[in-house]
Scaffold this active site. Structure first.
Site, PDB file in Angstrom:
ATOM      1  N   GLY A 151       0.803  -1.196  -0.003  1.00 55.00           N
ATOM      2  CA  GLY A 151       0.030   0.187  -0.003  1.00 55.00           C
ATOM      3  C   GLY A 151       0.775   1.125  -0.120  1.00 55.00           C
ATOM      4  N   ASN A 154      -1.406   7.262   1.637  1.00 58.14           N
ATOM      5  CA  ASN A 154      -2.286   8.255   1.648  1.00 58.14           C
ATOM      6  C   ASN A 154      -3.737   7.595   2.022  1.00 58.14           C
ATOM      7  OD1 ASN A 154      -2.672   6.657  -0.524  1.00 58.14           O
ATOM      8  ND2 ASN A 154      -3.437   8.507  -2.011  1.00 58.14           N
ATOM      9  N   GLU A 251      -2.054  -0.247  -9.084  1.00 57.32           N
ATOM     10  CA  GLU A 251      -3.033   1.139  -8.950  1.00 57.32           C
ATOM     11  C   GLU A 251      -1.795   2.165  -9.012  1.00 57.32           C
ATOM     12  OE1 GLU A 251      -6.054   1.651  -9.665  1.00 57.32           O
ATOM     13  OE2 GLU A 251      -6.858  -0.146  -9.108  1.00 57.32           O
ATOM     14  N   CYS A 285      -4.220   9.843  -5.926  1.00 63.16           N
ATOM     15  CA  CYS A 285      -3.954   9.416  -7.112  1.00 63.16           C
ATOM     16  C   CYS A 285      -4.635   9.948  -8.208  1.00 63.16           C
ATOM     17  CB  CYS A 285      -3.727   7.968  -7.056  1.00 63.16           C
ATOM     18  SG  CYS A 285      -5.335   7.232  -6.623  1.00 63.16           S
ATOM     19  N   GLU A 382       3.555  14.015 -11.823  1.00 66.23           N
ATOM     20  CA  GLU A 382       2.581  14.001 -10.612  1.00 66.23           C
ATOM     21  C   GLU A 382       3.265  14.453  -9.379  1.00 66.23           C
ATOM     22  OE1 GLU A 382       2.065  10.099  -8.597  1.00 66.23           O
ATOM     23  OE2 GLU A 382      -0.035  10.712  -8.536  1.00 66.23           O
ATOM     24  N   GLU A 459      -9.636  -2.287  -9.453  1.00 63.47           N
ATOM     25  CA  GLU A 459     -10.222  -2.284  -8.096  1.00 63.47           C
ATOM     26  C   GLU A 459     -11.779  -2.221  -8.149  1.00 63.47           C
ATOM     27  OE1 GLU A 459      -7.177  -0.455  -5.595  1.00 63.47           O
ATOM     28  OE2 GLU A 459      -6.549  -2.547  -4.949  1.00 63.47           O
TER      29      GLU A 459
HETATM   30  P1  NDP Z   1       5.531   4.409  -3.582  1.00 67.42           P
HETATM   31  O1  NDP Z   1       5.399   3.682  -5.059  1.00 67.42           O
HETATM   32  O2  NDP Z   1       6.586   5.090  -3.087  1.00 67.42           O
HETATM   33  O3  NDP Z   1       5.341   3.276  -2.437  1.00 67.42           O
HETATM   34  C1  NDP Z   1       4.234   2.272  -2.554  1.00 67.42           C
HETATM   35  C2  NDP Z   1       4.499   1.201  -1.825  1.00 67.42           C
HETATM   36  O4  NDP Z   1       5.488   0.314  -2.483  1.00 67.42           O
HETATM   37  C3  NDP Z   1       5.085   1.420  -0.327  1.00 67.42           C
HETATM   38  O5  NDP Z   1       4.555   0.313   0.561  1.00 67.42           O
HETATM   39  C4  NDP Z   1       6.691   1.393  -0.395  1.00 67.42           C
HETATM   40  O6  NDP Z   1       7.038   0.928   0.550  1.00 67.42           O
HETATM   41  C5  NDP Z   1       6.591  -0.018  -1.578  1.00 67.42           C
HETATM   42  N1  NDP Z   1       7.767  -0.155  -2.244  1.00 67.42           N
HETATM   43  C6  NDP Z   1       8.808   0.500  -2.639  1.00 67.42           C
HETATM   44  N2  NDP Z   1       9.532   0.148  -3.475  1.00 67.42           N
HETATM   45  C7  NDP Z   1       9.206  -1.294  -3.445  1.00 67.42           C
HETATM   46  C8  NDP Z   1       9.720  -2.439  -4.186  1.00 67.42           C
HETATM   47  N3  NDP Z   1      10.874  -2.325  -4.851  1.00 67.42           N
HETATM   48  N4  NDP Z   1       8.930  -3.539  -4.246  1.00 67.42           N
HETATM   49  C9  NDP Z   1       8.077  -3.860  -3.521  1.00 67.42           C
HETATM   50  N5  NDP Z   1       7.562  -2.825  -2.696  1.00 67.42           N
HETATM   51  C10 NDP Z   1       7.883  -1.541  -2.883  1.00 67.42           C
HETATM   52  O7  NDP Z   1       4.252   5.208  -3.279  1.00 67.42           O
HETATM   53  P2  NDP Z   1       4.070   6.283  -2.040  1.00 67.42           P
HETATM   54  O8  NDP Z   1       3.951   5.477  -0.864  1.00 67.42           O
HETATM   55  O9  NDP Z   1       4.882   7.322  -2.195  1.00 67.42           O
HETATM   56  O10 NDP Z   1       2.477   6.870  -2.550  1.00 67.42           O
HETATM   57  C11 NDP Z   1       2.334   7.772  -3.451  1.00 67.42           C
HETATM   58  C12 NDP Z   1       1.962   7.212  -4.975  1.00 67.42           C
HETATM   59  O11 NDP Z   1       0.932   6.112  -4.724  1.00 67.42           O
HETATM   60  C13 NDP Z   1       1.640   8.154  -5.816  1.00 67.42           C
HETATM   61  O12 NDP Z   1       2.206   8.045  -7.090  1.00 67.42           O
HETATM   62  C14 NDP Z   1       0.120   7.822  -6.047  1.00 67.42           C
HETATM   63  O13 NDP Z   1      -0.444   8.374  -7.272  1.00 67.42           O
HETATM   64  C15 NDP Z   1      -0.158   6.484  -5.839  1.00 67.42           C
HETATM   65  N6  NDP Z   1      -1.420   6.076  -5.579  1.00 67.42           N
HETATM   66  C16 NDP Z   1      -2.094   5.575  -6.506  1.00 67.42           C
HETATM   67  C17 NDP Z   1      -3.327   4.902  -6.235  1.00 67.42           C
HETATM   68  C18 NDP Z   1      -4.355   4.280  -7.058  1.00 67.42           C
HETATM   69  O14 NDP Z   1      -5.248   3.817  -6.743  1.00 67.42           O
HETATM   70  N7  NDP Z   1      -3.878   4.360  -8.367  1.00 67.42           N
HETATM   71  C19 NDP Z   1      -4.004   5.291  -4.742  1.00 67.42           C
HETATM   72  C20 NDP Z   1      -3.102   5.941  -3.969  1.00 67.42           C
HETATM   73  C21 NDP Z   1      -1.864   6.343  -4.232  1.00 67.42           C
HETATM   74  P3  NDP Z   1       7.885   1.959   1.344  1.00 67.42           P
HETATM   75  O15 NDP Z   1       6.974   3.072   1.492  1.00 67.42           O
HETATM   76  O16 NDP Z   1       8.457   1.366   2.529  1.00 67.42           O
HETATM   77  O17 NDP Z   1       9.068   2.533   0.295  1.00 67.42           O
END
Ligand code: NDP
Length: 485
Positions: A151, A154, A251, A285, A382, A459
């Site tokens: 996840g 946000n 997503e 997002c 973004e 989803e």
């Molecule tokens: P990130 O892409 O930085 O992180 C998302 C998740 O992936 C976190 O739990 C993160 O862990 C994990 N992660 C990071 N690197 C890896 C990897 N190599 N392998 C597996 N998991 C990994 O997103 P943010 O948390 O910064 O969230 C913001 C982003 O999410 C925005 O781009 C937004 O648009 C998108 N988003 C999309 C939505 C949708 O439904 N389309 C809804 C909400 C947000 P860690 O945080 O520990 O690095």
């Protein structure tokens, strides 16, 4: 020191809270004040293994239950969630900084909707029967197996439920990794599911940074990966999942257009632009961050927007009259500030905000740029913060071409009173979720997801079942078997 928000332990594995203090420290910060509110630890490889093993062990018995039985547990969890909405909303506010005014109506409630909706659908899952003369074929809709959910920060409660509810309804088990920025809420989801009667091991939560997520995605026990996150992370996760031919739902991010024609209701269009840029302090997002306003009403739009911005109320997010919160983290605030500086350097006209707000915590003003041009950084990338870019346009054709001129395709909105134009326009938009005369409504009944770089799969809605299950085809012969020799 113990904090009121300190969970019993960092992880929830096989039906119980589990701690291992040798994992990397994971301090949890309240974004409104910058104070620490909990101390957690990332999962060690041994704990990740334990969670996956628990999910693997629990899966066959969970899938063997009837859909009605599985659904009953999910629906019970929905009821518990609703009954505990205030407590869960306060925790969500502390985890994310989003105002309580929002979290009371948009987080645990949305999670409960997903549990209720997919709990209801669970009993309806079925295959089909195809008669072939005397022979026949039937299909079985089967679970995929062990799923991994990852996840963003946000909507921590909502994201956990949007993934767990359809996954569990279909008979899968799950290991969920929240963002390390907001690790508290998914633990509550696990607790509530257990209280509702979920067998141990069916839904597990492990904390950690990206490497924990990466370890989960590449594990051979995992059949499905569902990520909510950014496009760069999505690319990595999708590639890692492809190695093991795993099914994925992605997503990801967006840079969505909101197109306002000059026959639109100005007041509604301004309301939608506010929701599409400043709700959750812009950390959504699907936000409509490229606001195209037709030349005839653009100045009137900007004037009315400036008036409406006077009603922004910051302050204690736990005060229900506060309607605008801080950024989730210092890091995210710095990223947003970098974009604001770029916008000014590249010549966009700053018409509101742009600076920090006084006080502790990660506050930033709601910000509006006018005269934005398509080539500017703030028009293309973004930002994930409260920054609205307003563009002008003359004709429908021009608006359409520019709206679609992006690598993203998550969402889009159009405001017009011309019904034919509205439908013609959305038909040509390259975006997975479109709104006519509103913005950002995402009921669980409606499929949600992106086109182009914004994602894979959907989803919510009935269609989510396709992404959380697989079909087995069974041919049944009733006569003799023919063979060439
Ligand atoms: P990130 O892409 O930085 O992180 C998302 C998740 O992936 C976190 O739990 C993160 O862990 C994990 N992660 C990071 N690197 C890896 C990897 N190599 N392998 C597996 N998991 C990994 O997103 P943010 O948390 O910064 O969230 C913001 C982003 O999410 C925005 O781009 C937004 O648009 C998108 N988003 C999309 C939505 C949708 O439904 N389309 C809804 C909400 C947000 P860690 O945080 O520990 O690095």
């Amino acid at each position: 020191m113990t904090y009121p928000t300190q969970p019993e332990a960092s992880h929830f594995i096989d039906g119980q809270y589990v701690e291992d203090a040798s994992g990397t420290a994971l301090p949890v910060i309240y974004p409104a004040t910058g104070e620490k509110i909990a101390d957690l630890h990332a999962a060690t490889p041994a704990l990740v293994d334990r969670a996956l093993e628990a999910a693997r062990r629990a899966q066959p018995a969970w899938a063997a239950m009837t859909g009605t039985e599985r659904g009953r547990i999910l629906r019970r969890a929905a009821d518990i969630m609703r009954a505990r909405n205030r407590e869960l909303s306060e925790l969500e506010t502390r985890d994310t900084g989003k105002p309580l005014q929002e979290t009371l109506v948009a987080d645990a409630t949305s999670g409960a909707d997903a549990l209720e909706y997919f709990g209801g659908l669970a009993a309806t899952l079925s295959g089909e029967h195809i008669q072939l003369g005397e022979d026949f074929v039937y299909t079985r809709r089967e679970a995929l197996g062990v799923a991994v959910g990852i996840g963003a920060w946000n909507y921590p409660t909502q994201i956990a439920c949007w993934k767990a509810a359809p996954a569990l309804a279909c008979g899968n088990t799950m290991v969920f990794k929240p963002s390390e920025t907001t690790p508290l809420c998914a633990l509550k989801v696990a607790e509530i599911l257990k209280e509702a009667g979920l067998p141990d091991g069916v839904f597990n939560v492990v904390q950690g940074y990206g490497e924990v997520g990466a370890g989960l995605v590449s594990d051979v026990r995992v059949a499905k990966v569902s990520l909510t996150g950014s496009v760069p992370t999505g690319r990595k996760v999708y590639a890692a999942a492809a190695e093991g031919m795993k099914s994925v739902t992605m997503e990801l991010g967006g840079k969505s257009p909101l197109v306002i024609f000059d026959d639109a209701s100005l007041e509604d269009a301004v309301s939608a632009a506010i929701n599409a840029n400043f709700y959750s302090t812009g950390q959504i997002c699907s936000n409509g961050t490229r606001v195209f306003v037709q030349d005839g009403i653009r100045e009137a739009f900007l004037t009315r927007l400036a008036e409406r911005l006077k009603a922004v109320k910051t302050g204690d997010p736990l005060d229900e009259t506060t309607n605008f919160g801080p950024m989730v983290s210092e890091r995210q605030r710095e990223i947003v500030e970098g974009f604001i500086a770029k916008g000014q350097q590249e010549g966009a006209r700053l018409v509101a905000g742009g600076g920090r707000l006084e006080g502790e915590g990660f506050w930033i003003e709601p910000t509006v740029f006018a005269d934005v041009e398509d080539h500017m950084t703030i028009a293309r990338e973004e930002i994930f913060g409260p920054v609205m870019s307003v563009f002008g346009f003359a004709t429908e054709e021009e608006a359409l071409e520019r709206a679609n001129a992006t690598i993203y395709g998550l969402s889009a909105g159009v405001f017009t009173r011309d019904i034919a134009r509205a439908h013609r326009f959305v038909a040509a938009l390259q975006a997975g979720s479109c709104w006519i005369n509103t913005y950002n409504l995402t009921p669980v009944e409606a499929p949600f997801g992106g086109m182009k770089m914004s994602g894979v799969g959907r989803e919510n809605g009935r269609v989510a079942i396709e992404h959380w299950s697989q079909l087995k085809t069974v041919y049944v012969a009733t006569g003799a078997v023919e063979a060439p020799f």
